[in-house]
Motif scaffolding. Structure first.
Motif, mmCIF file in Angstrom:
data_model
loop_
_atom_site.group_PDB
_atom_site.id
_atom_site.type_symbol
_atom_site.label_atom_id
_atom_site.label_comp_id
_atom_site.label_asym_id
_atom_site.label_seq_id
_atom_site.Cartn_x
_atom_site.Cartn_y
_atom_site.Cartn_z
ATOM 1 N N MET A 1 7.225 30.294 15.854
ATOM 2 C CA MET A 1 6.092 30.441 14.861
ATOM 3 C C MET A 1 6.220 31.729 13.917
ATOM 4 N N ARG A 2 6.075 31.592 12.532
ATOM 5 C CA ARG A 2 6.561 32.933 11.746
ATOM 6 C C ARG A 2 4.968 33.564 11.482
ATOM 7 N N THR A 3 5.194 34.972 11.566
ATOM 8 C CA THR A 3 3.859 35.541 11.305
ATOM 9 C C THR A 3 3.861 35.503 9.630
ATOM 10 N N LYS A 4 2.698 36.193 9.214
ATOM 11 C CA LYS A 4 2.350 36.421 7.789
ATOM 12 C C LYS A 4 3.417 37.205 7.255
ATOM 13 N N THR A 5 3.840 37.155 5.828
ATOM 14 C CA THR A 5 4.786 38.011 5.563
ATOM 15 C C THR A 5 4.194 39.491 5.218
ATOM 16 N N ALA A 25 5.600 36.490 25.841
ATOM 17 C CA ALA A 25 5.179 35.414 26.824
ATOM 18 C C ALA A 25 6.235 34.194 26.717
ATOM 19 N N ASP A 26 6.452 34.002 25.380
ATOM 20 C CA ASP A 26 7.544 32.917 24.968
ATOM 21 C C ASP A 26 8.911 33.101 24.310
ATOM 22 N N GLY A 27 9.183 34.780 24.462
ATOM 23 C CA GLY A 27 10.208 35.318 23.990
ATOM 24 C C GLY A 27 10.436 35.256 22.342
ATOM 25 N N ARG A 28 9.731 35.131 21.626
ATOM 26 C CA ARG A 28 10.043 34.854 20.372
ATOM 27 C C ARG A 28 9.700 36.359 19.672
ATOM 28 N N LEU A 29 10.658 36.461 18.785
ATOM 29 C CA LEU A 29 10.745 37.617 18.065
ATOM 30 C C LEU A 29 10.963 37.531 16.553
ATOM 31 N N VAL A 43 21.101 37.804 9.384
ATOM 32 C CA VAL A 43 20.075 36.951 10.306
ATOM 33 C C VAL A 43 19.611 37.730 11.290
ATOM 34 N N ALA A 44 18.207 37.865 11.289
ATOM 35 C CA ALA A 44 17.644 38.538 12.546
ATOM 36 C C ALA A 44 17.752 37.913 13.878
ATOM 37 N N PRO A 45 17.706 38.581 14.814
ATOM 38 C CA PRO A 45 17.704 38.175 15.970
ATOM 39 C C PRO A 45 16.152 37.462 16.281
ATOM 40 N N SER A 46 16.225 36.199 17.022
ATOM 41 C CA SER A 46 15.069 35.587 17.317
ATOM 42 C C SER A 46 14.716 35.688 18.717
ATOM 43 N N THR A 47 15.396 36.331 19.592
ATOM 44 C CA THR A 47 14.988 36.395 21.032
ATOM 45 C C THR A 47 15.296 37.874 21.493
ATOM 46 N N GLU A 48 14.594 38.173 22.653
ATOM 47 C CA GLU A 48 14.889 39.457 23.152
ATOM 48 C C GLU A 48 16.337 39.759 23.565
ATOM 49 N N ALA A 49 17.072 38.813 24.141
ATOM 50 C CA ALA A 49 18.372 39.043 24.655
ATOM 51 C C ALA A 49 19.445 39.240 23.171
#
Length: 602
Positions: A1-5, A25-29, A43-49
């Motif tokens: 899920m993307r947040t508002k710009t 909670a679900d690791g989304r970034l 490309v930005a990372p999408s997870t904590e790892a």
């Protein structure tokens, strides 16, 4: 899920700033474009790892420990600094400042943060978060890496109430912060202790498990992480519960990977465990009470028309546990004749905020009808509107049946009392017809027989009387002769209350005559009482025989007194049967026959 710009890009208008939203909670970034530029990534990372892989290798362990301390505490904000390693090899220094969004239970929902590039020293006075407490001076050409790792960890400890330690696996030592030393009961200041000293604090009941988990964590294939809860036994004998998070870094040596360094964060959760234990014990007591009392609990969301049921309510209705509960589902099992009144009672309770109280019937899937008592009340309102109601249902079937049976017994007692008065009057009148002499003795004996019958009927709740029990009760005054000179034999058989009364009085008359004139008047005399079931055509028939032997010669009486009537014509009329008395020279043989369904119950 993307947040508002706007949420992610508000800081992008400023050079060297970028924003992010992280949902642990679900690791989304989610990163803003400006943050991706700071990190030099298209490309930005999408997870904590993936984010951790952007950090300088020497800072990863520390940052992870600090972040863990922020999140597991109760802080609403945090701030720390670290280096990043761009894909082109350039090292940049950043400060990370964030606001922690938590739910009502204190759990982290999201982290809204900003990264500030402070590589150029002229930015430092605007962005460094530590103030005078951490005296950091950065001059032109000087690296901003002037904090010790321990200073950063201590910031996390103060923020989140975390006890911290660094681990040197080669040396086999732990460097404990002051908070960690206090937690483990080893002192009040920062100290270095051996691995064995830490393991010695593990509670004996937990030591085997924790050491096994630790061995697994230092295996390179495990990923170098440990998350566990266990008890520690302090030197003073006190026991505390701790939640431990550990991260381990590995080094390559001799062609293999070995644990090198680690960081440990521990939180004292003793009070939480105590509360959990008390809650569990309370829930167990409540569940036991509900089980014993046959109580099912329900919780209604009046806005959504949804419900929550306890397992016991499913069991009371004989519905499979886990079936989606609802008000409509419950009404499917309410007796059709009771639905209207029940709906009205529930709605009135909600509308007028009254205590809900209703008795009604439910029909189980097997067709059996049970009686329920429902009670409840509105417990939550929003702007004057009821939104939540809780209550219970009791199975009161046995209570209803007992009440109905008690009412029946009262009616039966009233009816039988009237009959008893009439019967006593008849007994007195007929006994008097045999003459005044001996009236009291004869009348008392007949009343005793009647009383024996009543005792049996009362003990059996006026339902049935066992035939053998009745025989023995009527012959109780010959108890020294029972099973010696008075022999009793026959199958188990239950008599109706009316049959027991009449047959009991007949037995008393036969016993009285046997004692006065028959077999029981002589020491060698014997009475044998037997009964059996015979088939008379298609209907079963009860046959009872009273056989005397060893007494004086007997003759047929010249006249029939009341005793003969009780054991003869009166009994025949009451049981719709046939009585025969054969006065043979060797002893009386008395036989009674009647249809089984006229006298028996069960």
């Amino acid at each position: 899920m993307r947040t508002k710009t706007i949420e992610l890009s508000f800081a992008d208008a400023y050079p060297g700033l970028g924003s992010y939203v992280w949902r642990p909670a679900d690791g989304r970034l989610d990163w803003s474009p400006g943050l991706a530029r700071i990190y030099g990534r298209g490309v930005a990372p999408s997870t904590e790892a993936e984010f951790m892989s952007c950090l300088h290798p020497d800072d990863r362990l520390r940052v992870e420990g600090e972040t863990e301390s922020f999140l597991t505490g109760s802080a609403s904000t945090y701030s720390h600094s670290f280096r990043i390693l761009r894909p082109d090899g350039e090292v940049r220094w950043l400060v990370d400042r964030a606001w922690i969004e938590r739910d009502a239970q204190g759990r982290v929902k999201a982290i809204h943060g900003v990264n500030i590039d402070v590589t150029e020293s002229r930015h430092l006075d605007r962005v460094m978060p530590y103030g005078d407490e951490h005296d950091v001076e950065l001059r032109a050409g000087q690296s901003p890496r002037n904090y010790s790792d321990w200073a950063h960890l201590e910031i996390g400890a103060r923020t989140g109430g975390i006890a911290l330690a660094t681990i040197d696996y080669r040396a086999g030592t732990f460097v404990l912060s002051a908070a960690a030393a206090r937690l483990f009961g080893l002192g009040d200041a920062e100290m270095t202790v051996s691995r064995e000293a830490i393991h010695a604090t593990f509670h004996p009941d937990d030591r085997g498990r924790v050491e096994s988990e630790t061995r697994a964590a230092i295996n390179p294939s495990s990923g170098g992480r440990l998350s566990t809860e266990h008890r520690i036994l302090r030197p003073d004998g006190s026991v505390r519960w701790v939640r431990v998070q550990k991260r381990i870094d590995f080094e390559s040596r001799d062609g293999q990977r070995h644990p090198d360094r680690g960081i440990l964060a521990a939180v004292d959760i003793s009070e939480q465990k105590r509360a959990e234990t008390e809650l569990q014990e309370s829930e167990e007591r409540l569940a036991l009470a509900q089980e014993v009392a046959a109580i099912g609990v329900w919780d209604l969301n009046l806005n959504e028309n949804s419900a929550v049921w306890t397992d016991k309510l499913y069991d009371l209705l004989q519905i499979e546990r886990g079936t989606p509960p609802s008000v409509d589902l419950f009404y499917q099992y309410v007796h059709p004749e009771d639905i209207g009144a029940l709906r009205q009672a529930l709605q009135t309770s909600i509308d007028q905020r009254l205590e809900f109280h209703a008795e009604f019937r439910i029909v189980r899937p097997d067709g059996k009808v049970r009686y329920f008592l429902g009670r409840g009340r509105v417990v939550e309102e929003v702007e004057g509107h009821p939104v939540r109601m809780i209550g219970v249902n009791y199975d009161i079937t046995e209570r209803k049946e007992q009440a109905a049976h008690t009412e029946f017994l009262l009616e039966e007692v009233n009816h039988r009392a009237k009959n008893m008065i009439s019967l006593i009057g008849v007994i007195a009148k007929r006994t008097a017809e045999s003459g005044i002499e001996g009236f009291t003795e004869r009348f008392s004996m007949r009343l005793s027989a009647l009383a024996a019958n009543q005792d049996l009927l009362v003990s059996a709740e006026w339902k049935t009387v066992d035939l053998e029990d009745l025989v023995r009760a009527q012959l109780a005054h010959f108890k020294d002769l029972l099973d010696r000179r008075i022999l009793i034999e026959g199958p188990a058989l239950s008599l109706s209350p009316a049959a027991a009364e009449r047959f009991g009085m007949a037995l008393n008359e036969l016993a009285t005559n046997a004692a006065k004139y028959g077999a029981l008047s002589r020491s060698e005399g014997v009475v044998q009482i037997t009964w059996r079931i015979e088939t008379d055509g298609e209907a079963p028939c009860l046959v009872v025989v009273w056989q005397e032997a060893g007494g004086p010669s007997v003759n047929s009486p010249t006249r029939k007194g009341f005793g003969s009537l009780v054991s003869g014509s009166i009994l025949e009329a009451a049981l719709n049967g046939k009585v025969e008395a054969n006065y043979a020279e060797d002893g009386l043989r008395w036989t009674m026959r009647c249809l089984l369904d006229h006298i028996a119950n069960g």
